[in-house]
Design an enzyme around this catalytic site. Sequence first.
Site, mmCIF file in Angstrom:
data_model
loop_
_atom_site.group_PDB
_atom_site.id
_atom_site.type_symbol
_atom_site.label_atom_id
_atom_site.label_comp_id
_atom_site.label_asym_id
_atom_site.label_seq_id
_atom_site.Cartn_x
_atom_site.Cartn_y
_atom_site.Cartn_z
ATOM 1 N N GLY A 49 25.747 11.233 -45.390
ATOM 2 C CA GLY A 49 25.568 12.158 -46.471
ATOM 3 C C GLY A 49 24.371 12.581 -46.732
ATOM 4 O O GLY A 49 23.854 12.117 -46.246
ATOM 5 N N LYS A 106 24.384 15.853 -55.854
ATOM 6 C CA LYS A 106 22.468 16.171 -54.926
ATOM 7 C C LYS A 106 21.935 17.400 -54.670
ATOM 8 O O LYS A 106 21.778 18.306 -54.822
ATOM 9 C CB LYS A 106 22.692 14.549 -54.272
ATOM 10 C CG LYS A 106 21.998 13.347 -54.817
ATOM 11 C CD LYS A 106 21.264 12.793 -54.148
ATOM 12 C CE LYS A 106 20.870 11.491 -54.735
ATOM 13 N NZ LYS A 106 20.560 10.421 -53.957
ATOM 14 N N GLY A 160 25.925 6.918 -40.931
ATOM 15 C CA GLY A 160 26.493 7.660 -41.935
ATOM 16 C C GLY A 160 25.601 8.870 -41.906
ATOM 17 O O GLY A 160 24.897 9.096 -41.456
ATOM 18 N N ASP A 173 14.390 10.373 -51.745
ATOM 19 C CA ASP A 173 14.787 9.131 -51.296
ATOM 20 C C ASP A 173 14.565 9.103 -49.313
ATOM 21 O O ASP A 173 14.180 8.149 -49.101
ATOM 22 C CB ASP A 173 16.629 9.777 -50.518
ATOM 23 C CG ASP A 173 17.264 9.365 -52.115
ATOM 24 O OD1 ASP A 173 16.764 8.398 -53.000
ATOM 25 O OD2 ASP A 173 18.407 10.186 -52.129
ATOM 26 N N THR A 197 22.012 12.008 -59.415
ATOM 27 C CA THR A 197 22.599 11.230 -58.710
ATOM 28 C C THR A 197 23.481 11.600 -58.288
ATOM 29 O O THR A 197 24.274 12.868 -58.857
ATOM 30 C CB THR A 197 21.913 9.659 -59.458
ATOM 31 O OG1 THR A 197 22.499 8.662 -58.095
ATOM 32 C CG2 THR A 197 22.968 9.288 -60.545
#
Length: 276
Positions: A133, A69, A131, A106, A65
């Site tokens: 990321g 990553k 986002g 994910d 996490t």
Amino acid sequence: MSAEAHRYAVFGHPIAHSLSPQIHAAFAGQLGIQLSYEAIDAAPAEFEEAVRRFFAEGGLGANVTLPHKEAAFALATERTDAAARAGAVNTLTALVGGKIQAHNTDGSGFVRDVTERHSLDLRGHDALLLGAGGAAKAVAWALMDAGVQTLTIVNRTPERADAIADAIGEPARCHTRYWDGLDGECFDLVVNATSIGVTGGTFDLPMSILQDHSTCYDLCYGAAAASFKGWATAVGARYFRDGLGMLIEQAADAFERWHGQRPDTDPVYQLLRQRF
Ligand code: NAP
């Protein structure tokens, strides 16, 4: 074989808050699998060495996490397609010969939560992704694969959103806008994959972007989901979903990869929902 022989872990920094040990222990208990699953705090400078030591000492699988990553992606010897698309991974698996495989759950965890737990058929949706990321990248590909009609990506740093859209390479379906360039646009799904709920900041988006039946989904859960939930409520979203279910589904995908059996995620979701 002793529980020590089946060693799994989650690496992060910080990591004390992680629910992964509890989730994996619950899955293992359901299926009668003996394992140990520990939370390992590794600062960025120590991460690679800590992971290599873990696998050299017999570790079979590791979740990863924030903030590791991308470093996990870099250290792997093999990468699945989902890993290569995201360029960031949350699942490492020991392979024969000391190799380490990187995978990203994910995107699959997000889609499973949305479609199976919340019964939202993503096909035909006009989705807005906030986002760009690591998590957003995985979710962007997953939304495309799940059949959204259009995917619009906005990010504070627009170049990172452009990079995702360029990698997807379907300009008629997936494109970017500036964060402050959404006037006149309309969406029926808005996904927050920023860390605004953790780092602070506001969702200064036009109220007019939501259709009547819209769903807002925050990858965050608990207190970190409060600010996006506040925005979604204020602009009249019909449904708000947080990322607790995604957390459990992405863990189940990693678990299935390691153990060859899929756990029942609902009891774990119900248990954790009492706390978040
Ligand atoms: P990340 O790689 O650090 O990306 C963070 C994103 O948030 C970037 O797009 C960043 O924009 C944006 N951002 C941060 N602060 C901002 C601000 N004040 N205003 C506007 N944008 C801001 O993090 P990540 O791994 O993608 O994770 C994102 C969030 O999803 C985290 O909160 C994480 O906990 C959550 N998550 C949940 C799950 C789950 O299973 N439920 C799984 C993965 C992630 P810039 O590019 O401009 O920096």
